[in-house]
Design an enzyme around this catalytic site. Structure first.
Site, PDB file in Angstrom:
ATOM      1  N   GLN A 323      50.814   9.512  27.670  1.00 27.74           N
ATOM      2  CA  GLN A 323      51.614   7.782  26.989  1.00 27.74           C
ATOM      3  C   GLN A 323      51.227   7.141  26.134  1.00 27.74           C
ATOM      4  O   GLN A 323      50.156   6.571  25.262  1.00 27.74           O
ATOM      5  CB  GLN A 323      51.911   6.901  28.756  1.00 27.74           C
ATOM      6  CG  GLN A 323      52.112   7.654  29.655  1.00 27.74           C
ATOM      7  CD  GLN A 323      51.997   7.074  30.386  1.00 27.74           C
ATOM      8  OE1 GLN A 323      50.766   6.764  31.080  1.00 27.74           O
ATOM      9  NE2 GLN A 323      52.866   6.825  31.821  1.00 27.74           N
ATOM     10  N   GLN A 345      54.592  12.056  24.660  1.00 31.49           N
ATOM     11  CA  GLN A 345      55.259  11.574  25.711  1.00 31.49           C
ATOM     12  C   GLN A 345      55.415   9.872  26.279  1.00 31.49           C
ATOM     13  O   GLN A 345      54.345   8.993  25.222  1.00 31.49           O
ATOM     14  CB  GLN A 345      53.481  11.339  26.793  1.00 31.49           C
ATOM     15  CG  GLN A 345      54.196  10.821  28.303  1.00 31.49           C
ATOM     16  CD  GLN A 345      53.369  11.449  29.303  1.00 31.49           C
ATOM     17  OE1 GLN A 345      52.399  11.676  29.263  1.00 31.49           O
ATOM     18  NE2 GLN A 345      53.432  10.700  31.074  1.00 31.49           N
ATOM     19  N   ASP A 346      56.384   9.600  26.303  1.00 33.99           N
ATOM     20  CA  ASP A 346      57.193   8.075  26.275  1.00 33.99           C
ATOM     21  C   ASP A 346      57.011   7.609  24.759  1.00 33.99           C
ATOM     22  O   ASP A 346      56.490   6.657  24.273  1.00 33.99           O
ATOM     23  CB  ASP A 346      56.021   6.770  26.812  1.00 33.99           C
ATOM     24  CG  ASP A 346      55.778   7.218  28.104  1.00 33.99           C
ATOM     25  OD1 ASP A 346      56.524   8.284  29.435  1.00 33.99           O
ATOM     26  OD2 ASP A 346      55.047   6.926  29.049  1.00 33.99           O
ATOM     27  N   ASP A 367      59.348  12.455  29.200  1.00 35.69           N
ATOM     28  CA  ASP A 367      59.823  10.947  29.464  1.00 35.69           C
ATOM     29  C   ASP A 367      60.236   9.939  28.024  1.00 35.69           C
ATOM     30  O   ASP A 367      59.862   9.051  27.878  1.00 35.69           O
ATOM     31  CB  ASP A 367      58.760   9.955  30.439  1.00 35.69           C
ATOM     32  CG  ASP A 367      58.962  10.945  31.895  1.00 35.69           C
ATOM     33  OD1 ASP A 367      59.726  11.554  31.689  1.00 35.69           O
ATOM     34  OD2 ASP A 367      58.220  10.114  32.333  1.00 35.69           O
ATOM     35  N   ARG A 435      64.986  12.461  35.156  1.00 39.72           N
ATOM     36  CA  ARG A 435      64.306  12.656  36.198  1.00 39.72           C
ATOM     37  C   ARG A 435      64.011  10.951  35.970  1.00 39.72           C
ATOM     38  O   ARG A 435      64.337  10.173  35.568  1.00 39.72           O
ATOM     39  CB  ARG A 435      63.019  13.795  36.030  1.00 39.72           C
ATOM     40  CG  ARG A 435      62.157  12.809  34.649  1.00 39.72           C
ATOM     41  CD  ARG A 435      60.512  13.314  34.802  1.00 39.72           C
ATOM     42  NE  ARG A 435      59.025  12.528  34.657  1.00 39.72           N
ATOM     43  CZ  ARG A 435      57.728  13.018  34.884  1.00 39.72           C
ATOM     44  NH1 ARG A 435      57.815  13.376  36.345  1.00 39.72           N
ATOM     45  NH2 ARG A 435      57.017  11.846  34.439  1.00 39.72           N
ATOM     46  N   TRP A 437      62.779   7.484  37.158  1.00 41.16           N
ATOM     47  CA  TRP A 437      61.492   7.315  37.278  1.00 41.16           C
ATOM     48  C   TRP A 437      61.829   5.965  38.067  1.00 41.16           C
ATOM     49  O   TRP A 437      60.669   5.594  38.938  1.00 41.16           O
ATOM     50  CB  TRP A 437      61.960   6.280  35.835  1.00 41.16           C
ATOM     51  CG  TRP A 437      60.105   5.867  35.768  1.00 41.16           C
ATOM     52  CD1 TRP A 437      58.748   5.939  36.245  1.00 41.16           C
ATOM     53  CD2 TRP A 437      60.181   4.804  34.995  1.00 41.16           C
ATOM     54  NE1 TRP A 437      58.295   4.750  35.689  1.00 41.16           N
ATOM     55  CE2 TRP A 437      58.789   4.085  35.002  1.00 41.16           C
ATOM     56  CE3 TRP A 437      60.826   3.409  34.055  1.00 41.16           C
ATOM     57  CZ2 TRP A 437      58.522   2.973  33.960  1.00 41.16           C
ATOM     58  CZ3 TRP A 437      60.821   2.600  33.108  1.00 41.16           C
ATOM     59  CH2 TRP A 437      59.409   2.277  33.333  1.00 41.16           C
TER      60      TRP A 437
END
Length: 530
Positions: A323, A345-346, A367, A435, A437
């Site tokens: 992240q 990621q993120d 994500d 998805r 969270w």
């Protein structure tokens, strides 16, 4: 200290309003506070913090809403006091990191609740505020607390922080959201250009060639501007600001390796670069290196009315560091126009409030568009990168924690594509649209091109569980391209193939972010509806 904090719930602080606003009540009546509280999602905290010796009867739903927000503010102020007291107990790097996040987030919660109370008074007087504004500020206040909790959990210091945020302020805010949600009138005032953006600012965004004459300050690495650092320019500009004028900063081409924070008091900042290929702000913080998702951002923005054009925001931590946020935005009425967001990621943390992205490029793996803002991404290109071996790509992870929050991620008229690095090996990796969270995650794709990289199921379960599949809202409307077929999509109760234009329009600029009331003034082109 922990014992005293634990007693917050059972020993509320009571206060009496002036006698002309109070009214004696029996303990149990059909019109008493217990009756009103029974209508809320969290009746027991309501009874405790709105009860007491004075036990005033609300004069109606609007009055009950105000009382609830006042009670939430009182608890938030207590939380702010206690989090400040925790500073001296930050005996480790992880505790200090969690404390820094939560101190700012709880302070911002107090700020948002004060905004809400002022907005309720303005709404009653029909002055420059709406119930929808108040719903946004309450949603932000609740999101702040959840972000604080999540950060302390990531750093494994939940026991250190949890007593501060476990004083029922979240439950009281949730009650306020439910009450205000019932009062939302759904009306939208479409005005001319709001006062917070001047005519020359619109000209600037429409014609970037006029930068030299219109910008208040210039940042240049070669010394040809007023500053070499973007943060330095922002700090000085805000300190010299006259009244509430907008500040425009031209960031000349170059790679700026710095971390930028635009706090809640730094409103109406515009950063204009020389194009997303030429003006780049780059950092490399990550959760793996000891930061939280909140604090690892290369650029963090809380001040309202932020605008960026022609800049790339980058987090170069790489896929191996997990992240790592490029931009964290909780700026209300913010606009990102022709900007790039690069990470894995993120990448893009749309934390809270109302946001609009136009003609942007967003790169990531897992994500990588996430948060709990009300946000519309329009005419953007979403580039999915090659993740680590064994990982699946997930584009969205929306963070709606309460069913009455007016938040969601809407991706409209955009393109979902594989980067060249992924395209060469795309058959070895699955890519999903999103998805869940949080319990009430809400994300939609409207009228967008979905490339062949999108898995036929479309959406991914949270860590192989059925978490939130009945309570989320995921939707698709009139998408096209090889990955757009809905015949093999998930069969969750919360997943919807949207066929009604009326339903789809709830997630457009006009309705999700009330864009007709503020976007025209920015000069950024947008489509209000479908």
């Amino acid at each position: 200290m922990a014992l005293n904090l634990a007693l917050i719930f059972i020993i509320p602080i009571s206060f009496c309003l002036p006698s002309f606003l109070t009214q004696a009540l029996p303990n149990r009546t059909s019109n008493g506070i217990d009756h009103w509280c029974s209508k809320t999602p969290h009746p027991e905290p309501c009874k405790i913090y709105l009860g007491g010796p004075c036990r005033r009867v609300p004069r109606g739903e609007a009055d009950f809403r105000t009382m609830m927000v006042e009670a939430a503010l009182e608890r938030a102020l207590h939380a702010e006091i206690h989090v400040n007291e925790l500073r001296r107990r930050c005996c480790s790097k992880r505790k200090l990191a969690a404390w820094l996040d939560c101190s700012g987030l709880i302070s911002n919660t107090v700020f948002q609740l004060n905004n809400t109370l002022q907005g309720l008074k303005a709404t009653a007087a029909n002055v420059n505020s709406t119930d929808a504004d108040c719903q946004t500020w309450l949603s932000t206040a609740l999101t702040n607390l959840d972000t604080c909790r999540a950060g302390s959990h990531q750093l494994n210091v939940s026991n250190f922080i949890s007593p501060v945020v476990s004083n029922n302020v979240s439950e009281l805010i949730s009650n306020g959201l439910a009450i205000n949600g019932a009062l939302l009138d759904g009306q939208e005032t479409i005005g001319e250009f709001p006062s917070w953006v001047s005519a020359w600012e619109r000209k600037l965004l429409e014609s970037p060639s006029t930068l030299s004459s219109l910008a208040n300050f210039i940042v240049a690495q070669d010394g040809s501007g007023h500053f070499r650092s973007i943060q330095a320019a922002i700090n000085v500009a805000v300190s010299r600001r006259r009244r509430d004028e907008r500040i425009t900063i031209h960031v000349k081409r170059g790679v700026y390796r710095e971390y930028i924070e635009i706090n809640k008091n730094m409103n109406k900042i515009t950063l204009v670069g020389d194009g997303m290929r030429h003006t780049i702000i780059s950092g490399k913080r990550s959760v793996a290196s000891g930061y939280t998702i909140y604090s690892c951002a290369t650029v963090g923005i809380d001040g309202a009315g932020f605008i960026a054009r022609g800049i790339t925001f980058r987090n170069r931590a790489g896929p191996q560091n997990g992240q790592a946020v490029a931009v964290r935005s909780a700026s209300d009425f913010s606009v990102f126009y022709a900007c790039g967001f690069e990470g894995y990621q993120d990448t893009l943390f749309v934390l809270a409030q109302r946001q609009f992205f136009k003609l942007c490029y967003i790169y990531g793996t897992i994500d990588f568009i996430f948060g709990n803002a009300a946000v519309v991404l329009q005419s953007c290109i979403i580039y999915v990168r090659k993740p680590l071996w064994g990982q699946a790509n997930v584009i969205t992870a929306q963070g709606r924690v309460d069913q009455f929050q007016n938040t969601g991620i809407s991706i409209q008229g955009s393109r979902v594509m594989a980067t060249p690095g992924l395209a060469r090996v795309v058959r070895f990796y699955n890519t999903y649209l999103g998805r869940p969270w949080q319990q009430y995650s809400r994300a939609v794709f409207l009228q967008s091109y979905l490339g062949s990289l999108v898995n036929p199921a479309g959406w991914l379960a949270w860590e192989n569980t059925d978490f939130a599949q009945d309570t989320l809202y995921f939707g698709e409307y009139k998408n096209f391209g090889p990955g757009s077929s809905t015949t093999r999509r998930v069969n969750w109760k919360g997943y919807h193939v949207i066929t009604s234009a009326g339903t789809a329009s709830q997630f457009t600029v006009a309705n999700l972010i009330a864009g007709n009331t503020w976007l025209p003034a920015t000069g950024v082109p947008f489509t209000a509806g479908l």
